[in-house]
Design a protein around this motif. Structure first.
Motif, short mmCIF file in Angstrom:
data_model
loop_
_atom_site.label_atom_id
_atom_site.label_comp_id
_atom_site.label_asym_id
_atom_site.label_seq_id
_atom_site.Cartn_x
_atom_site.Cartn_y
_atom_site.Cartn_z
N ASN A 24 0.85 -1.19 0.00
CA ASN A 24 0.00 0.00 0.00
C ASN A 24 0.88 1.24 0.00
OD1 ASN A 24 0.70 0.65 2.76
ND2 ASN A 24 -0.69 -1.00 3.38
N ASP A 25 0.29 2.38 -0.12
CA ASP A 25 1.08 3.60 -0.28
C ASP A 25 1.90 3.94 0.95
OD1 ASP A 25 0.12 3.88 -2.82
OD2 ASP A 25 -1.58 5.17 -2.23
N ASP A 26 1.38 3.56 2.14
CA ASP A 26 2.07 3.93 3.38
C ASP A 26 3.28 3.05 3.66
OD1 ASP A 26 0.22 5.92 3.84
OD2 ASP A 26 -1.16 4.52 4.88
N ASN A 27 3.15 1.77 3.38
CA ASN A 27 4.22 0.83 3.74
C ASN A 27 4.64 -0.01 2.53
OD1 ASN A 27 4.16 1.57 6.47
ND2 ASN A 27 2.36 0.27 6.80
N ASN A 28 5.18 0.64 1.52
CA ASN A 28 5.62 -0.08 0.33
C ASN A 28 7.06 -0.54 0.55
OD1 ASN A 28 5.85 -1.15 -2.15
ND2 ASN A 28 5.59 0.76 -3.30
N TRP A 29 7.22 -1.57 1.36
CA TRP A 29 8.55 -1.98 1.82
C TRP A 29 9.26 -2.94 0.87
CZ3 TRP A 29 6.40 -2.70 7.38
CH2 TRP A 29 6.35 -1.46 8.02
N VAL A 30 8.53 -3.57 -0.04
CA VAL A 30 9.21 -4.36 -1.06
C VAL A 30 9.71 -3.37 -2.11
CG1 VAL A 30 8.99 -6.11 -2.85
CG2 VAL A 30 7.84 -6.42 -0.66
N ASN A 31 11.01 -3.18 -2.12
CA ASN A 31 11.62 -2.15 -2.96
C ASN A 31 11.83 -2.69 -4.37
OD1 ASN A 31 13.28 -0.24 -4.17
ND2 ASN A 31 14.42 0.16 -2.27
N PRO A 32 11.18 -2.09 -5.40
CA PRO A 32 11.34 -2.58 -6.78
C PRO A 32 12.80 -2.61 -7.22
CG PRO A 32 9.53 -1.00 -6.65
CD PRO A 32 10.24 -0.96 -5.32
N GLU A 33 13.61 -1.69 -6.67
CA GLU A 33 15.03 -1.66 -7.04
C GLU A 33 15.79 -2.83 -6.42
OE1 GLU A 33 16.79 2.08 -6.23
OE2 GLU A 33 15.28 3.24 -7.33
N LEU A 34 15.15 -3.50 -5.47
CA LEU A 34 15.80 -4.64 -4.81
C LEU A 34 15.12 -5.96 -5.17
CD1 LEU A 34 16.45 -3.09 -1.28
CD2 LEU A 34 18.09 -3.41 -3.14
N ILE A 35 14.47 -5.98 -6.31
CA ILE A 35 13.90 -7.23 -6.84
C ILE A 35 14.82 -7.71 -7.96
CG2 ILE A 35 11.97 -8.27 -8.07
CD1 ILE A 35 10.11 -6.35 -6.66
N PHE A 36 15.36 -8.91 -7.78
CA PHE A 36 16.34 -9.45 -8.73
C PHE A 36 15.82 -10.80 -9.22
CE2 PHE A 36 18.48 -7.17 -5.24
CZ PHE A 36 18.92 -6.06 -5.94
N LEU A 37 15.58 -10.89 -10.53
CA LEU A 37 14.91 -12.07 -11.09
C LEU A 37 15.83 -12.88 -12.00
CD1 LEU A 37 11.54 -10.29 -11.94
CD2 LEU A 37 12.09 -11.63 -9.89
N ARG A 38 15.63 -14.20 -11.91
CA ARG A 38 16.34 -15.15 -12.77
C ARG A 38 17.85 -14.93 -12.73
NH1 ARG A 38 12.92 -18.00 -15.94
NH2 ARG A 38 10.76 -17.26 -16.08
N LYS A 39 18.40 -14.78 -11.54
CA LYS A 39 19.84 -14.58 -11.36
C LYS A 39 20.56 -15.92 -11.39
CE LYS A 39 21.30 -11.02 -10.58
NZ LYS A 39 21.74 -9.94 -11.51
N ASP A 40 21.86 -15.84 -11.64
CA ASP A 40 22.71 -17.03 -11.65
C ASP A 40 23.82 -16.87 -10.62
OD1 ASP A 40 21.68 -18.73 -13.88
OD2 ASP A 40 22.09 -16.92 -15.06
N PHE A 41 23.72 -17.62 -9.52
CA PHE A 41 24.76 -17.64 -8.50
C PHE A 41 25.12 -19.09 -8.19
CE2 PHE A 41 22.77 -13.48 -7.53
CZ PHE A 41 23.89 -12.68 -7.67
N ASN A 42 26.33 -19.29 -7.73
CA ASN A 42 26.81 -20.66 -7.47
C ASN A 42 26.60 -21.10 -6.03
OD1 ASN A 42 27.88 -21.11 -10.14
ND2 ASN A 42 29.55 -19.71 -9.60
N ASN A 43 26.49 -20.16 -5.10
CA ASN A 43 26.39 -20.54 -3.69
C ASN A 43 25.76 -19.42 -2.88
OD1 ASN A 43 28.59 -18.64 -3.01
ND2 ASN A 43 29.91 -20.17 -4.01
N LYS A 44 25.52 -19.72 -1.62
CA LYS A 44 24.88 -18.78 -0.70
C LYS A 44 25.70 -17.50 -0.52
CE LYS A 44 24.84 -19.76 3.77
NZ LYS A 44 24.45 -20.31 5.09
N ALA A 45 27.01 -17.64 -0.37
CA ALA A 45 27.87 -16.48 -0.12
C ALA A 45 27.77 -15.46 -1.26
CB ALA A 45 29.31 -16.92 0.08
N GLU A 46 27.75 -15.95 -2.52
CA GLU A 46 27.62 -15.04 -3.65
C GLU A 46 26.30 -14.26 -3.59
OE1 GLU A 46 28.13 -17.01 -7.38
OE2 GLU A 46 30.19 -17.65 -6.96
#
Length: 646
Positions: free
Chosen positions: A501-523
């Motif tokens: 909602n407008d007051d608590n839009n806490w899922v930041n669109p700039e922090l949404i990363f889709l279909r990424k390729d990483f090898n492990n948790k640390a990366e």
């Protein structure tokens, strides 16, 4: 003279005083034992008397009578019986000593060693082993021969139970009347003095934690069990990892077992594994040990405030009232006080049900991680995943007790004979969160009076009327599933909040990363941390706090999701990040392809509670996870989060 030997001599005297048959009941009442014991004693006496032409006759409906006794031979016969019983008792002692030697050593014993210790031949030792094997058979325990060696083999829990019960039976025969002095004298024949000293210290140290009823009725049984467990662990014989963990759900017993084991480890420098603790837990429970947790300590106001805060936090998250549950309150007081002591002294205990609890109660476990932040701040300790999972047990028990088997019941009401019934159930079970129970019931058996205002009814029946119900077709189409989800989250959550909602839009669109390729948790984590830093959302030790949390417990779940989170003190501005992966990576013990990172600031802790609950409930549903993995743009994710609550 043992109690059994004394009883057999008394039986012989009673038989010699009678000139006619007396029923077995007559002798059993005189001696205070069962008819079966009388018959066993008669068989033994007959074996002794067979060479002097004297017999104790057993005749149905008549009873027992001795024949062949005269005035001239009665003293001689009685002397023979006493002598032979002494010999028999000596043989039993050797047999018992053999069993004790095998248990106390833990490894194979050579026949030559046993011959020297027992002072008998190898053929006699084998005869003793054959007698013992008859007893051990019911425990699936074997006395095995390997060339010139003998060893006891089988599941360790069975071996310990067999030895414990064997000694309990012996003690009942040994002691005419139970008291601590005769008990300790008895124990010296079957445990070494170091084990007895440690076990005595245990009962002295923790005596105030047991009820009087326990001390009077079960002392010797539990004493033998603990002494046996110490003995076997001392020779590196441990309960297998596959051992049942059901009693962990009684947290008070499990925690008390941990205290006992911790004390024993320090006093005897003996190592125990988690299954050993579970085994002891089950015995405490099975022996009806009444642990007086309220007598352990008096609690200061600081502990009381912390417990009240945690209960209120979870209550707010779940929109329920738990503060009135006195048992929950007192159990948490006792548990948290001991937990803080453990953590401050770097004492870490394992919960054998950790993974099961975390995956089965994903929502409650995740919420508990946030509620536990208050404990961490007040006492400057970091709660491990195992410790959090113990707290989950207390709350789950309270929720089951006060609100039913789960948070709510979903009644699936179907007609008898519907061939698609199982398919409907499976599909609905997949889309309903695991915190809610799906109850299948036939239409003609459905009792609407048992449905609470919080419950849901899903049915194919047009004639059924219930104020809060969802109608479906007998084939359960995709439209039906959408209808269930829409109504489930709109009509029956009874709240006005939505994920975005407008007051608590806490899922930041700039922090949404889709279909990424990483090898492990640390990366993955390093990438998250760099992105948060780039957006100036965090403080200096943000990354360190995330890695520290990962060390304390696995943040992955069996549904392919991981939910790492940071210390609120290291967050400048609340922002929740979502990532999907093209291929699953190992995260703890699970493979994941969805990662949701919670970075909630201190200022937003209170108002974020319902939002976090909604997001966790959203991700619990399989269809939502599938849709999320198909998203290609941030805008699609944002729209999905909104539609997931409509």
């Amino acid at each position: 003279m043992s109690k059994s030997e004394l009883r057999r001599i008394k039986l012989m005297k009673l038989l010699m005083d009678e000139n006619n048959y007396q029923p077995t009941k007559y002798f059993s009442e005189k001696l205070g034992v069962s008819a079966r014991t009388i018959h066993e004693d008669v068989d033994l006496l007959n074996d002794i008397l067979k060479d002097v032409d004297i017999v104790i006759k057993k005749v149905p409906r008549k009873g027992l009578m001795i024949e062949g006794i005269t005035i001239s031979n009665q003293n001689e016969v009685f002397g023979l019986v006493e002598t032979e019983l002494d010999i028999f008792n000596s043989v039993e002692q050797k047999q018992n000593e053999l069993f004790s030697l095998l248990i106390n050593k833990g490894s194979e014993y050579s026949l030559l060693e046993l011959e020297n210790v027992l002072g008998v031949s190898d053929s006699t030792i084998k005869k003793y082993c054959d007698i013992l094997q008859k007893y051990l058979r019911k425990y699936a325990v074997q006395i095995s021969y390997k060339k010139d060696y003998i060893v006891v083999s089988g599941n360790e829990d069975k071996i310990q139970n067999a030895y414990r019960n064997y000694l309990i039976s012996l003690y009942k025969e040994y002691a005419i009347q139970f008291n601590r002095e005769t008990f300790e004298n008895f124990l010296q024949s079957y445990f070494n003095y170091q084990i007895i000293d440690i076990t005595n210290l245990v009962f002295k140290m923790f005596s105030n934690r047991f009820s009087t009823y326990y001390m009077d009725q079960y002392y010797y049984s539990l004493y033998i069990h603990i002494a046996t467990l110490i003995t076997r662990c001392n020779v590196n014989k441990h309960i297998s990892s596959e051992y049942s963990d059901k009693c962990v759900w009684n947290v008070n017993y499990y925690m008390f077992a941990n205290e006992l084991i911790e004390y024993i480890s320090k006093k005897g420098n003996i190592q125990f594994n988690t299954s050993d603790i579970v085994f002891l837990t089950e015995s405490l429970y099975a022996l009806n040990v009444n642990i007086d947790i309220t007598n352990a300590q008096k609690y200061d106001e600081k502990y009381e405030k912390v417990v009240t805060n945690v209960i209120n936090e979870i209550s707010t998250f779940l929109n329920v009232r738990l503060i009135d549950d006195i048992e929950l309150y007192e159990s948490l007081l006792n548990h948290i006080e001991l937990m803080i002591y453990r953590l401050k002294n770097s004492i870490y205990i394992k919960n054998p049900l950790f993974e099961e609890i975390k995956n089965k109660y994903l929502l409650l476990y995740s919420l508990m991680c946030y509620a536990a932040n208050h404990i961490s701040r007040v006492y400057s300790v970091n709660l491990t995943g195992d410790e959090v999972s113990f707290l989950v047990i207390y709350f789950q028990i309270s929720l089951e007790k006060n609100f039913g088997l789960t948070f709510r019941n979903v009644f699936l009401v179907l007609p008898r004979g519907l061939i698609t019934a199982e398919l409907i159930y499976v599909k609905i079970r997949k889309v309903i969160p695991k915190t809610d129970s799906v109850v299948r019931i036939f239409f003609d058996e459905f009792d609407s009076s048992k449905v609470t205002a919080n419950d849901i009814v899903i049915t194919t029946e047009e004639t059924l009327y219930f104020p809060k119900q969802i109608k479906i077709s007998k084939m359960l189409t995709d439209e039906d599933i959408d209808n269930i989800l829409r109504n489930y989250y709109t009509d029956y959550r009874n709240d006005n909040s939505i994920l975005l909602n407008d007051d608590n839009n806490w899922v930041n669109p700039e922090l949404i990363f889709l279909r990424k390729d990483f090898n492990n948790k640390a990366e993955c984590l390093d990438f998250f941390i760099s992105q948060y830093r780039m957006n100036n959302l965090i403080k200096d030790k943000f990354g360190e706090s995330i890695y520290n949390r990962e060390k304390l417990g696995d943040t992955s779940f069996s549904v392919g999701v991981s939910i790492p989170h940071a210390d609120p003190e290291q967050v400048r501005k609340t922002s929740i990040s979502i990532m999907t992966l093209n291929k699953k990576i190992k995260w703890g013990i699970n493979d994941v392809n969805i990662i949701i990172l919670f970075a909630i600031s201190d200022n937003d802790q209170r108002k974020s509670k319902k939002y976090i609950t909604d997001l966790l409930e959203f991700i619990e549903i399989e269809s939502n996870r599938i849709k999320l993995l198909k998203c290609n743009k941030s805008s699609e994710v944002m729209q999905l989060l909104v539609s997931g609550k409509q």
